[in-house]
Design an enzyme around this catalytic site. Structure first.
Site, PDB file in Angstrom:
ATOM      1  N   TYR A 144      45.926  46.841 -98.355  1.00 51.75           N
ATOM      2  CA  TYR A 144      47.383  46.847 -98.184  1.00 51.75           C
ATOM      3  C   TYR A 144      48.023  46.569 -99.542  1.00 51.75           C
ATOM      4  O   TYR A 144      47.990  45.449-100.043  1.00 51.75           O
ATOM      5  CB  TYR A 144      47.781  45.782 -97.162  1.00 51.75           C
ATOM      6  CG  TYR A 144      49.178  45.936 -96.587  1.00 51.75           C
ATOM      7  CD1 TYR A 144      50.048  46.936 -97.009  1.00 51.75           C
ATOM      8  CD2 TYR A 144      49.625  45.063 -95.603  1.00 51.75           C
ATOM      9  CE1 TYR A 144      51.316  47.072 -96.460  1.00 51.75           C
ATOM     10  CE2 TYR A 144      50.888  45.191 -95.039  1.00 51.75           C
ATOM     11  CZ  TYR A 144      51.727  46.190 -95.481  1.00 51.75           C
ATOM     12  OH  TYR A 144      52.986  46.309 -94.940  1.00 51.75           O
ATOM     13  N   LYS A 170      47.147  51.456 -97.578  1.00 49.25           N
ATOM     14  CA  LYS A 170      48.443  51.275 -96.914  1.00 49.25           C
ATOM     15  C   LYS A 170      49.470  50.878 -97.961  1.00 49.25           C
ATOM     16  O   LYS A 170      49.294  49.897 -98.687  1.00 49.25           O
ATOM     17  CB  LYS A 170      48.341  50.203 -95.832  1.00 49.25           C
ATOM     18  CG  LYS A 170      49.635  50.036 -95.037  1.00 49.25           C
ATOM     19  CD  LYS A 170      49.486  49.005 -93.917  1.00 49.25           C
ATOM     20  CE  LYS A 170      50.800  48.889 -93.146  1.00 49.25           C
ATOM     21  NZ  LYS A 170      50.741  47.867 -92.089  1.00 49.25           N
TER      22      LYS A 170
END
Length: 316
Positions: A144, A170
């Site tokens: 992320y 992400k």
């Protein structure tokens, strides 16, 4: 133990909508497993490609390691293979690797590696952190990119060479230039996920860059809207997407932006609005005020007669 390979997991989640179920709490602050099971069973009735247990909207930051394992194990048991279950992990490297081992044993299908606690570091340190987590598990790992954990394309490429199970990226910062550089460098080596709050606002332009999926927090309490909005994005129906933004997403963001931490609080409030009260948010977050919850109630009610609803009915 997951029966999916990292590549299989990445392929599955890249072809549909993703969401992060809230973690319900009782008034005494303990995990409400009964409500969690009910919520998951309900959400599995909609078209969703993956559920992230104990993720950001699931208040990972407030859960103990034992609670993370419990939440993930409950999600795996309740979904019964109907949808992939990915687990949120994070904190410092030692805790993150322990969590990776624990949620793999709990049956998770993959991991979302959240930023490490507090500190800012150089690319070499971030790479060592990600590699340690990847080496601790056989599960597919999604990194992320946000806040204090922003990998550039060179670091990400080196990690992909060293870590076969690093299969997803992400984006939580919205740097389009960086996103373009990463996608052009890595191509289909990774599955790309839109992770900005609120992801629906960026879904259409990100699709043009190869980001085929995103995480929808509002799927928790308006799953029908969320799945139809995602379908409109994938068919590049700009007018319907814009109607959804005007009718629901932007007014919701206006409430969310009033106070820090409301990105999670407003989802918990939404659960209460629809009759699936999942309790309060844990500190240091704060709940919406009663007046703000009433605003959200009215906003959800108006969805039935919105322009977005009319357009979706015509498209059906």
């Amino acid at each position: 133990m997951s029966k999916m390979t990292p590549k299989e997991m990445a392929s599955r989640i890249g072809d549909g909508l993703l969401s992060f179920p809230v973690t319900p709490f009782r008034p005494d602050n303990t995990f409400n497993e009964t409500r969690y099971r009910s919520n998951l069973d309900w959400l599995c009735g909609y078209e969703v490609a993956g559920l992230f247990a104990a993720g950001g909207t699931g208040e990972f930051f407030s859960l103990s390691p034992a609670e993370v394992a419990k939440v993930v194990a409950t999600a795996v048991d309740e979904t019964k293979g109907r949808v992939p279950v990915l687990a949120g992990i994070g904190h410092g490297t030692a805790v993150a690797t322990q969590l990776a081992i624990g949620v793999e044993a709990a049956g998770a299908d993959g991991l979302l590696l959240l930023p490490p606690y507090l500190v800012f570091s150089e690319q070499e340190g971030l790479a060592a952190h990600v590699e340690a987590v990847c080496n601790a598990t056989k599960l597919g790992v999604i990194v992320y990119n946000r806040d204090n954990a922003i990998l550039n394309e060179d670091t990400l490429e080196r990690l992909c060479q060293r870590c076969p199970n690093l299969v997803g990226y992400k984006d939580g910062i919205g740097d389009i230039e960086l996103m373009t550089r990463i996608h052009l460098r890595m191509g289909d080596r990774l599955t790309y996920i839109g992770g900005l709050p609120t992801a629906e606002t960026f879904a259409l332009p990100y699709l043009e860059m190869g980001v085929t999926t995103y995480s929808s927090a509002v799927f928790n309490f308006v799953p029908e809207f969320s799945t139809k909005f995602y379908a409109a994005v994938r068919r590049r129906d700009r007018e319907t997407v814009q109607a959804g933004l005007r009718d629901f997403i932007l007014p919701l963001i206006a409430i969310r932006n009033r106070k820090r931490g409301y990105a999670v609080s407003i989802i918990k409030a939404g659960m209460k609005v629809i009759g699936r009260d999942s309790g309060h948010v844990r500190s240091p977050l704060t709940d919406l005020t009663p007046a703000e919850t009433e605003e959200l109630t009215a906003l959800v009610a108006r969805l039935k007669t919105s322009e977005f609803a009319r357009r979706e009915l015509a498209a059906a």
